[in-house]
Design a protein around this motif. Structure first.
Motif, mmCIF file in Angstrom:
data_model
loop_
_atom_site.group_PDB
_atom_site.id
_atom_site.type_symbol
_atom_site.label_atom_id
_atom_site.label_comp_id
_atom_site.label_asym_id
_atom_site.label_seq_id
_atom_site.Cartn_x
_atom_site.Cartn_y
_atom_site.Cartn_z
ATOM 1 N N GLN A 77 0.859 -1.212 -0.043
ATOM 2 C CA GLN A 77 -0.025 -0.115 -0.223
ATOM 3 C C GLN A 77 0.765 1.281 -0.248
ATOM 4 O O GLN A 77 0.516 2.062 -0.370
ATOM 5 N N THR A 78 1.946 1.365 0.614
ATOM 6 C CA THR A 78 2.872 2.544 0.789
ATOM 7 C C THR A 78 3.775 2.362 -0.359
ATOM 8 O O THR A 78 4.703 3.279 -0.441
ATOM 9 N N TYR A 101 -8.452 8.267 -10.426
ATOM 10 C CA TYR A 101 -9.631 7.966 -9.764
ATOM 11 C C TYR A 101 -10.796 7.482 -10.642
ATOM 12 O O TYR A 101 -10.804 8.432 -11.593
ATOM 13 N N SER A 129 -8.751 3.156 -6.853
ATOM 14 C CA SER A 129 -9.884 2.674 -5.796
ATOM 15 C C SER A 129 -10.542 1.699 -6.002
ATOM 16 O O SER A 129 -10.522 0.719 -5.237
ATOM 17 N N ASN A 165 -6.725 2.918 -0.747
ATOM 18 C CA ASN A 165 -7.181 3.895 -0.093
ATOM 19 C C ASN A 165 -6.701 5.410 -0.377
ATOM 20 O O ASN A 165 -7.617 6.237 -0.410
ATOM 21 N N SER A 166 -5.880 5.415 -1.378
ATOM 22 C CA SER A 166 -5.301 6.626 -1.757
ATOM 23 C C SER A 166 -4.548 6.481 -3.196
ATOM 24 O O SER A 166 -4.333 5.267 -3.417
ATOM 25 N N ARG A 167 -4.106 7.389 -3.641
ATOM 26 C CA ARG A 167 -3.600 7.411 -5.128
ATOM 27 C C ARG A 167 -2.220 6.570 -4.991
ATOM 28 O O ARG A 167 -1.308 6.748 -4.062
#
Length: 247
Positions: free
Chosen positions: A76-77, A128, A132, A137-139
């Motif tokens: 995710q990161t 987006y 998503s 949860n974010s770009r």
């Protein structure tokens, strides 16, 4: 690890990742001697097939629950490495005009309907809902999310990938659905992978619209953080290769 335990662990992982299948065929053939007499004999053929799974697909099985949660956070990161997910294209130029382009049809069936959908996305900025939809949860760097979203809209649950090099390329290569740079029989809906810095690692992915006598035309997400139509010389050195779709 000691050297011995590390070797054992590697062998365990390789055994999970790779499957070697050997099958034997026996054909009855004939040979003729100098006097014209025919004799039958057994001709044996050994078929060797090696299949593999991307190492990331084994993560849940290889890691304990705490490690797997850390692995998901890493994804995710992006592990502080944007190229893990494909860095997109830095190209800030506008989307190209297809007026006057005459595509050359190859022998493989493509999916023109999918590419009409992809063209409708041209102008999107920021990625987006593609990232998503994928579950972020974010770009993130979203070129692969865009390609996967388009395939899903066309009814394909696979390939689904967010990383170009560690997910997308292995998915196609492990299934024998790969064409190297210069491959000419590309079709609408194939994936096109790019290696911007020529280090052997795929940095970006888009969708093939088609080709003419000298250029390949694409729809790409995350091209300067936008969806654009682009084109490249068929032998452009930054084209790593093509993921060939079966429709």
């Amino acid at each position: 690890y000691t050297p011995q335990s590390a070797q054992a662990e590697l062998e365990r992982i390789f055994a999970m990742q790779y499957t070697l299948t050997l099958t034997e065929e026996i054909e009855i053939r004939t040979t003729t001697d100098e006097e014209g007499n025919e004799e039958e004999y057994e001709y044996r053929i050994l078929n060797v097939k090696l299949t593999n799974k991307p190492i990331a697909s084994l993560a849940e099985e290889l890691l304990n629950p705490q490690q797997f949660e850390m692995f998901k956070v890493y994804l995710q990161t992006q592990g502080n490495k944007p190229l893990i997910f494909g860095g997109g294209s830095p190209d800030g130029s506008p989307s190209e005009d297809l007026s006057g382009v005459e595509f050359v049809n190859g022998t493989r069936p493509g999916n023109p309907e999918l590419m009409e959908l992809a063209k409708q996305q041209v102008g999107n900025v920021g990625g987006y809902p593609y990232w998503s939809w994928y579950g972020f949860n974010s770009r993130v760097e979203w070129c692969a999310c865009f390609v996967s979203w388009c395939y899903n809209q066309a009814g394909k649950s696979e390939p689904r990938f967010a990383g170009c090099e560690w997910q997308g390329v292995p998915w196609f290569q492990s299934r024998g659905q790969w064409g190297a740079r210069g491959y000419e029989n590309i079709a609408p809906g194939d994936a096109i992978f790019f290696d911007w810095d020529l280090d052997g690692v795929a940095d970006h992915v888009g969708l093939v619209l088609g080709r003419d006598e000298s250029r390949v035309y694409t729809v790409e997400g995350n091209s300067g953080d936008a969806c654009k139509i682009k084109s490249y010389d068929l032998n452009y050195q930054c084209i790593k290769g093509y993921g060939l779709m079966n429709w």
